[in-house]
Motif scaffolding. Structure first.
Motif, mmCIF file in Angstrom:
data_model
loop_
_atom_site.group_PDB
_atom_site.id
_atom_site.type_symbol
_atom_site.label_atom_id
_atom_site.label_comp_id
_atom_site.label_asym_id
_atom_site.label_seq_id
_atom_site.Cartn_x
_atom_site.Cartn_y
_atom_site.Cartn_z
ATOM 1 N N VAL A 85 0.865 -1.164 0.000
ATOM 2 C CA VAL A 85 0.000 0.000 0.000
ATOM 3 C C VAL A 85 0.909 1.223 0.000
ATOM 4 O O VAL A 85 1.926 1.247 0.699
ATOM 5 N N ASP A 86 0.548 2.203 -0.777
ATOM 6 C CA ASP A 86 1.312 3.442 -0.765
ATOM 7 C C ASP A 86 0.797 4.317 0.371
ATOM 8 O O ASP A 86 -0.410 4.340 0.664
ATOM 9 N N LEU A 87 1.717 5.013 1.001
ATOM 10 C CA LEU A 87 1.343 5.834 2.155
ATOM 11 C C LEU A 87 0.305 6.900 1.777
ATOM 12 O O LEU A 87 -0.433 7.384 2.640
ATOM 13 N N VAL A 88 0.230 7.221 0.514
ATOM 14 C CA VAL A 88 -0.710 8.254 0.082
ATOM 15 C C VAL A 88 -2.154 7.799 0.303
ATOM 16 O O VAL A 88 -3.078 8.602 0.372
ATOM 17 N N GLU A 89 -2.340 6.489 0.455
ATOM 18 C CA GLU A 89 -3.694 5.981 0.656
ATOM 19 C C GLU A 89 -4.155 6.100 2.101
ATOM 20 O O GLU A 89 -5.312 5.833 2.403
ATOM 21 N N GLU A 97 -4.144 16.152 0.481
ATOM 22 C CA GLU A 97 -3.499 14.939 -0.022
ATOM 23 C C GLU A 97 -2.300 14.615 0.859
ATOM 24 O O GLU A 97 -1.390 15.431 1.012
ATOM 25 N N PRO A 98 -2.298 13.440 1.481
ATOM 26 C CA PRO A 98 -1.176 13.144 2.377
ATOM 27 C C PRO A 98 0.089 12.816 1.587
ATOM 28 O O PRO A 98 0.035 12.531 0.398
ATOM 29 N N GLU A 99 1.205 12.873 2.286
ATOM 30 C CA GLU A 99 2.487 12.518 1.676
ATOM 31 C C GLU A 99 2.472 11.055 1.276
ATOM 32 O O GLU A 99 1.926 10.214 1.981
ATOM 33 N N GLY A 100 3.094 10.749 0.175
ATOM 34 C CA GLY A 100 3.133 9.369 -0.285
ATOM 35 C C GLY A 100 4.430 8.692 0.094
ATOM 36 O O GLY A 100 5.352 9.303 0.647
ATOM 37 N N PRO A 159 -7.349 7.548 16.183
ATOM 38 C CA PRO A 159 -8.791 7.770 16.324
ATOM 39 C C PRO A 159 -9.543 7.157 15.153
ATOM 40 O O PRO A 159 -8.959 6.865 14.106
ATOM 41 N N ARG A 160 -10.827 6.967 15.358
ATOM 42 C CA ARG A 160 -11.679 6.546 14.253
ATOM 43 C C ARG A 160 -11.591 7.592 13.151
ATOM 44 O O ARG A 160 -11.545 8.793 13.432
ATOM 45 N N ILE A 161 -11.552 7.137 11.917
ATOM 46 C CA ILE A 161 -11.382 8.081 10.831
ATOM 47 C C ILE A 161 -12.741 8.715 10.523
ATOM 48 O O ILE A 161 -13.765 8.042 10.518
ATOM 49 N N ARG A 162 -12.735 10.020 10.335
ATOM 50 C CA ARG A 162 -13.990 10.705 10.045
ATOM 51 C C ARG A 162 -14.105 10.923 8.555
ATOM 52 O O ARG A 162 -13.094 11.099 7.868
ATOM 53 N N PRO A 163 -15.324 10.910 8.055
ATOM 54 C CA PRO A 163 -15.497 11.086 6.596
ATOM 55 C C PRO A 163 -14.795 12.338 6.096
ATOM 56 O O PRO A 163 -14.240 12.343 4.995
ATOM 57 N N ALA A 164 -14.797 13.384 6.911
ATOM 58 C CA ALA A 164 -14.191 14.636 6.456
ATOM 59 C C ALA A 164 -12.703 14.459 6.172
ATOM 60 O O ALA A 164 -12.163 15.053 5.239
ATOM 61 N N ASP A 165 -12.049 13.592 6.973
ATOM 62 C CA ASP A 165 -10.616 13.378 6.747
ATOM 63 C C ASP A 165 -10.381 12.738 5.388
ATOM 64 O O ASP A 165 -9.396 13.005 4.705
ATOM 65 N N LEU A 166 -11.311 11.844 5.022
ATOM 66 C CA LEU A 166 -11.154 11.129 3.765
ATOM 67 C C LEU A 166 -11.425 12.054 2.582
ATOM 68 O O LEU A 166 -10.750 11.989 1.562
ATOM 69 N N LEU A 167 -12.431 12.892 2.730
ATOM 70 C CA LEU A 167 -12.911 13.646 1.578
ATOM 71 C C LEU A 167 -12.284 15.027 1.484
ATOM 72 O O LEU A 167 -12.013 15.517 0.404
ATOM 73 N N LEU A 168 -12.088 15.671 2.623
ATOM 74 C CA LEU A 168 -11.705 17.069 2.596
ATOM 75 C C LEU A 168 -10.240 17.307 2.952
ATOM 76 O O LEU A 168 -9.713 18.356 2.663
ATOM 77 N N GLY A 169 -9.640 16.318 3.593
ATOM 78 C CA GLY A 169 -8.280 16.544 4.066
ATOM 79 C C GLY A 169 -7.332 16.767 2.912
ATOM 80 O O GLY A 169 -7.627 16.435 1.762
#
Lengths: 459, 525
Positions: free
Chosen positions: B206-210, B419-422, B407-417
């Protein structure tokens, strides 16, 4: 006994005096409190003065209790001795006094093995005979009342009875106040001018614990004594935040003092006793049973000027406390909780039924209760809150103040803090550690929560 | 007539020489194998007979006795098949041996094909040390065998190839007519082991970007991998613990020469090297399921195979659902984690497998998984979360360096956060920090420093020392806890390319919790 006094069943004012001495009664049907020097300060028991009725003459037939301070002390002591017996609660003690005229006489009869199981009937109850087990226990204690008193002393437990002038006036409103209160710590806190109870579920969420901590910290900062039940969850959070804020708190326990609350709270009990008190109506060795906690709840409700319910599911002891408080005319506040959490369903029900007011900080509460300014002199314990200044001392630096400001608004995760400060993870972690060392932040699971001063005021 | 050949056996990670002696004598047509063979080896009789006949040679009519020496050593497996078959052919005169320093390894099928066997690398190594010049190995094992220098590797596809190797250019081969090829009833199948596109990939990288959100855990993982610190991820279901762990293989730098050889030897003995696999360059990432047995995790079993902890040597051992593992199995991990190797003692002697692993573990905070969730109530009874954590042995928790709460992941983190480092951005930082650390620490990662070395290598300013004392006092740190904070701070400084450990590094290190510290400490609330 045919009638019960309007304020409490303990004074059989209109009852025909049975064989034996008349109880000490006041004009209103309550036991009269002597105006003499304060008795019942810890240690309240007079050692070596136990035993049967003073100067007992034979069967003591027709002998009326004299009202001298010495007799009063002995009667008081007899109350305490009887109250230490397992199975003797408020009703039994009252029945014994009504039947035999005084606790002293009951104890004296018991010492001779002539107590009998019969109790005089009351107007509103069938005359329930004493259990044989209870009679045996009373007789055993009556033969050596000194041992019961010594055991109290050894447990470092003081007592205060309805006969004492310093019996907490707040409990007067109760139907059936506990005749004998057992306590540790400072009995004077029971007379504090402002007391607020914080109650809630044992299975509290971090958000609920935080609400309880913030409410308690705010209240003690305003000089209010926080009352709660020493259970895990909301109760524990309220007590802990009170002592950490350098405030005074009273824990009302539903067991004996040998096992006050859950084992995990042993350290908390020590902290509470530094300034506050742990009280209950059961003798030290008593175990908590199914019925003792709801009975404890009526004391919490009675002691408090207001009850704040934080996170109560629909069926919970906290709601029992709220109902009891409402019956006693004590205002009830409820914190709405976060979102649709089932933990707060009971609170929402209280609010929607308009039986409780929303809890909105101490200012609104003070206004409702008619308190002006801080309810009492602000407790400035020089030792307690100042400890956090030791680390790196001085005012907070820029980044620390930013993070502290975020957390003062409520619990946040590392990601939340990171997103709002825009720093590097290492920098944010360092700041969070610094704030924890200063006692302004604590971490629970993935959450960082405000603590100490940060609970009460933003940086 | 008597024939003697050399082959080898795997014992632990080492090979050991075995001499195959075959005697063909007149008498009833009976074949017997002696010398403590196991069941698979006893069945070699039938395989060898079929292979010889189906390759077109004659199986001797008389009494065939195969002795495997030394007779006292227990022998297992099918790696002797080829040596036994060739021995019989030589002893019966079907093949004339040309002499020479050769040895044979491999398993036979009835068709005469030679199949790969486990442990070829250490066996070939042993044969070379014993003086062999040429070794015939199954063709699929040729790549791993050729990692051993100084010996000629002859890939063998079938028994014919082995006969040719033995007879040499001048040797005489029996000129019998080859039999008709076998009739493939179910069609011709390629050996699945040889297919190059496995249906299920061994480790789905898995790439860290995911991994969205979870900044604390991403940061902790970077530190852990850079310093070799063991890591415990705690979080509710769906927090992304397993996903994060799956990024580890991509984040780790490749093995160096020495490490690669060791890792390849372990993989060879475990039979994990595929056909054509040579030196293993990627760091192992092993994720045994929590139902794993003692032998599967630590090693052992009837054949003394290396366990997961050895298969993860020089890599990462990931234990998902740590609290669900059998307590005794986890207890058994302590010694390998402390000593970097596993010693399995048997009546016939002890075997040592290497186990220099970095442990990464993940667990729920409580049975229901939601203890500590801001909003979702934990449905466990009071006290149950504490008991759940205590199910994991304290001694093992003591071996873990870092604990991070997810913590439990919140939808906002997935959709609005953002782009994390890969992986491509983070992996070079990790590699560079590892190089810095290993240059300073004589080739070791920071996690492997002893307490005294830790203090030496993490020179602190007086500010830093004072701060560390405060942290230690506030957190009631043991000496071990202080060294832990120092080592982690050293790694944080390495990641920032700093030679000096700053007070900031110390504070940041102290925010990563001690896994052994009780979760509810200071949490009367």
């Amino acid at each position: 006994m045919l009638g019960v006094g309007p304020l409490g069943p303990l004074g059989p004012a209109r009852a025909p005096v049975p064989v034996g001495g008349a109880p000490i009664t006041g004009t209103d049907g309550r036991p009269e409190r002597p105006a003499g020097p304060v008795r019942g300060e810890p240690p309240s028991t007079v050692p070596g003065a136990g035993g049967g009725p003073g100067g007992g003459t034979g069967a003591g037939r027709g002998r009326r209790a004299s009202r001298g301070p010495r007799d009063l002390a002995e009667e008081r002591q007899a109350w305490v001795v009887l109250a230490t017996v397992e199975g003797v609660g408020e009703r039994t003690l009252q029945g014994l006094i009504a039947t035999h005229g005084s606790a002293r006489r009951a104890l004296w009869l018991a010492a001779g093995g002539r107590l009998g199981r019969r109790l005089a009937a009351e107007a509103d109850r069938r005359a329930v005979p004493l259990a044989a087990r209870t009679v045996a226990a009373i007789e055993q204690v009556a033969r050596d009342p000194g041992a019961a008193l010594a055991s109290l002393r050894d447990s470092n437990v003081w007592t205060v009875t309805l006969l004492d002038p310093d019996y907490p006036a707040r409990l007067d409103g109760l139907a059936g106040p506990p005749p004998v209160l057992f306590g540790q710590g400072d009995p004077a806190v029971l007379h504090a001018p402002a007391m607020v109870a914080i109650v809630g579920t044992r299975r509290a969420s971090p958000a609920g614990r935080f609400e309880a901590s913030r409410a308690a910290a705010t209240l003690v900062a305003g000089g209010v004594v926080v009352v709660s039940g020493l259970a895990v969850g909301i109760d524990g959070a309220a007590h802990a935040a009170s002592v950490e804020g350098g405030g005074t708190t009273v824990a009302v326990i539903g067991s004996g003092h040998r096992r006050p609350g859950p084992r995990a709270h042993a350290g908390l009990v020590r902290r509470i006793l530094e300034r506050g008190a742990v009280i209950g109506e059961l003798p030290p060795m008593a175990r908590a049973t199914h019925g003792t906690y709801p009975r404890r709840n009526r004391l919490i409700a009675a002691l408090a000027d207001a009850v704040v319910v934080i996170e109560a599911p629909v069926r919970s002891g906290a709601l029992i406390t709220a109902r009891l408080a409402m019956e006693q005319g004590v205002p009830v506040y409820a914190a709405a909780g976060i979102g649709t959490s089932p933990l707060a369903a009971g609170c929402r029900a209280l609010l929607s039924e308009c039986t409780a007011r929303p809890f909105d900080g101490i200012a609104a509460l003070s206004a409702d209760l008619g308190w002006s300014g801080p309810a009492a002199s602000r407790p400035t314990d020089p030792a307690a809150p100042a400890a956090d200044e030791a680390v790196a001392g001085g005012p907070l630096g820029g980044p620390e103040r930013d993070v502290a400001a975020i957390l003062a608004g409520g619990p946040a995760t590392f990601d939340d803090v990171l997103a709002r400060t825009g720093g590097a993870p290492g920098e944010v972690a360092a700041v969070l550690t610094l704030l924890q060392l200063r006692g302004l932040v604590r971490s629970v699971g993935p959450l960082y929560l405000p603590a100490g001063r940060l609970l009460v005021e933003p940086p | 007539m008597l024939a003697t050949l050399i082959t080898a056996v795997v014992d632990g990670l080492e090979g050991a020489l075995v001499r195959v002696e075959v005697d063909v004598a007149p008498g009833l047509p009976v074949t017997q194998i002696v010398g403590l063979p196991d069941a698979a080896l006893s069945e070699a009789r039938e395989r060898v007979r079929g292979a010889i006949r189906n390759t077109g040679y004659a199986y001797p009519q008389g009494r065939v006795t195969v002795n495997l020496a030394p007779a006292g050593r227990r022998k297992h497996g099918a790696a002797y098949d080829v040596a036994i078959a060739v021995g019989i052919m030589v002893a019966s005169g079907e093949v004339v041996a040309s002499g020479g320093d050769w040895a044979l390894l491999g398993e036979l099928s009835l068709t005469g094909e030679i199949h790969p066997v486990a442990g070829v690398l250490p066996m070939v190594h042993t044969l070379r040390r014993a003086g062999a010049r040429r070794v015939g190995v199954p063709a699929a094992n040729a790549a791993e065998a050729s990692l051993v220098d100084g010996i000629e590797v002859v890939p063998l596809a079938g028994l014919d190839d082995a006969a040719r190797l033995v007879a040499g250019p001048r040797g005489r081969r029996a000129a019998r007519a080859r039999r008709a090829p076998p009739v493939a009833v179910s069609g011709v199948l390629r050996d699945t082991a040889a297919s190059d596109a496995p249906l299920v990939r061994e480790d789905a990288r898995v790439d860290l970007v995911e991994v969205h959100g979870q900044a604390a855990a991403r940061w902790a993982l970077e530190i852990a991998l850079a310093g070799g610190h063991s890591l415990l991820l705690v979080g509710p279901p769906g927090a992304g613990k397993t996903l994060l762990a799956r990024t580890i293989p991509g984040l780790l730098p490749p093995l160096d020469e020495r490490e690669a050889l060791e890792v390849t030897v372990v993989a060879s003995v475990a039979g994990l090297l595929g056909p054509g696999d040579g030196l293993r360059r990627a760091r192992p990432f092993r994720a045994p399921h929590h139902t794993a047995s003692y032998a599967a995790l630590v090693g052992g079993g009837p054949r003394l195979a290396p366990g997961e902890v050895s298969l993860a040597h020089e890599g990462v051992l990931f234990l998902d659902e740590l609290a669900e593992f059998d307590r005794d199995v986890l207890e058994a991990l302590r010694q390998p984690l402390e000593e970097g190797s596993v010693v399995i003692a048997r009546a016939q002697g002890a075997v040592r497998f290497p186990a220099e692993v970095q442990l990464v573990a993940a667990m729920n905070p409580c049975p229901c998984g939601y203890f500590g969730d801001l909003e979702r109530p934990c449905t466990c009874r009071p006290g149950e979360p504490e008991r759940y954590v205590r199910r994991v042995s304290g001694a093992l928790l003591d071996r873990l360096d870092l604990r991070v709460e997810m913590p439990r992941i919140r939808p906002a983190d997935l959709l609005l956060g953002p782009e994390p480092e890969g992986t491509a951005a983070v992996a070079p930082r990790i590699a560079e920090a590892r190089v810095r650390a290993s240059r300073r620490n004589d080739g070791r990662l920071n996690a492997r420093l002893s307490g005294r070395e830790t203090v030496e290598r993490c020179r602190l300013s007086s500010d830093g020392r004072e701060l560390l004392a405060t942290v230690a006092a506030r957190r009631s740190l043991s000496a071990r806890g202080i060294h832990r904070v120092l080592r982690v701070a050293r790694t944080i400084a390495d990641l920032a390319c700093r030679d000096v450990v700053t007070p900031g590094d110390l504070l940041a290190a102290a925010d990563l919790r001690d896994p052994a510290a009780p979760e509810t400490a200071g949490l009367a609330a």
